[in-house]
Motif scaffolding. Sequence first.
Motif, short mmCIF file in Angstrom:
data_model
loop_
_atom_site.label_atom_id
_atom_site.label_comp_id
_atom_site.label_asym_id
_atom_site.label_seq_id
_atom_site.Cartn_x
_atom_site.Cartn_y
_atom_site.Cartn_z
N ASP A 128 0.84 -1.19 0.00
CA ASP A 128 0.00 0.00 0.00
C ASP A 128 0.88 1.25 0.00
N ASP A 147 -5.57 1.22 -7.19
CA ASP A 147 -6.18 0.51 -6.05
C ASP A 147 -5.36 0.61 -4.78
N LYS A 150 -3.25 5.81 -1.99
CA LYS A 150 -4.19 6.77 -1.40
C LYS A 150 -3.61 8.17 -1.52
N GLU A 313 -7.32 -1.12 7.54
CA GLU A 313 -8.43 -0.34 6.97
C GLU A 313 -7.96 0.59 5.85
N ASP A 315 -7.64 2.24 2.34
CA ASP A 315 -8.43 2.34 1.11
C ASP A 315 -7.82 3.44 0.25
N ASN A 316 -8.21 3.48 -1.01
CA ASN A 316 -7.62 4.45 -1.93
C ASN A 316 -8.45 5.72 -2.11
N THR A 317 -9.46 5.90 -1.26
CA THR A 317 -10.25 7.12 -1.30
C THR A 317 -9.38 8.30 -0.87
#
Length: 370
Positions: A128, A147, A150, A313, A315-317
């Motif tokens: 990540d 994906d 972030k 937790e 995420d790529n938001t």
Amino acid sequence: MNPKARKTTIGLALTLSVSTLLLTACGTVPDAESTGGGTDSAGSFLPCAVSDLTGFKDGQFNELTYDGVAKAADALGVETRTAESTSEDQYAGNISAMVDEDCSLIVTVGFALAAATRDSAAENPDVDYALIDSTVSDDDGTPVEVDNVKPVLFDTAQAAYLAGYLSAAASKTGVVGTFGGMPFPSVTVFMDGFVDGVAKYNEAHGAAVKVVGWNKETQDGLFVGNFDDQVQAKTLSEGLLDQGADIIMPVAGSLFLATVEAMKDRKIDGGVLGVNNDAYDASPENQSYYLTSVLKNLTNAADEVTTAAGNGEFDNTPYVGTLENDGVGIAPLHDWEDRVDPAIVAEVDQLKADIISGKIVVESPSSPKS
């Protein structure tokens, strides 16, 4: 090494801030910095960070980001690893070295690392990434969603709008100025907000304060060309002073120090605005010059993103810092408190409330989209 095979690009020379060793492609393993009491709370989670050219002791962008990573690591009870870049051609190699170290999350600092982050993420889908102050784009500049990346972004136009309003009110000459380090969106977004804040002051007070150094309409202005050339920054500052500016906002990391020196040399009773963190605290010997600073809460953002990843937790938001979530803001007036009319301060407070409520929308082509 993680059982999952991870591809890496060519290992370039890099400096590791934790071990202060210069690593080369031979694969010397960096020392880990222990920030907690073990790894029980997050298992094998290993957060890492890669700096841009100014390194993790810059008192600015990189250091504030790493402070957030370290804060999260301490709470999670894990170690961190870092790689400091000293030239642009080290970005890809430094990120690759962190992949080789089995980093779970790699935090890369700044727009200049965006392409290297994108490429590494594509090659290593099991890792990540958090990209500070930049979106991910393809080679043509079109934004793309990845994906495992972030974007961590800040709508500093909102805070710079307030600083522009204050600057216009504080100026004695009726001219304020700004310049940037490089023409990155994360830089010009400050300058756009600043211009609009001055325009709002002019509208509210029937004034005609002029902004030099940046034209929002044409997106053209003054840039140092980097974030570490104090000599060139002083030259640009002197040019703005020559045009009558007595309040200047350098959007160029620690290069605000050059602006202070230019004002000292000219014996100008003017004001300087810091960016990212509070210049008043960062440079106490020059405190009388700092009208305010446009704050980017990099430490909280990096802490939040790292903690989420450590808790499984990720995420790529995109994370977007705003006035509403305290991701951006302006610093106290400090020594300028007695020099700014309290009525102006009240107006700025109301403007902040109006931006948060949506009554005022601060727009910039560089503002991040959540």
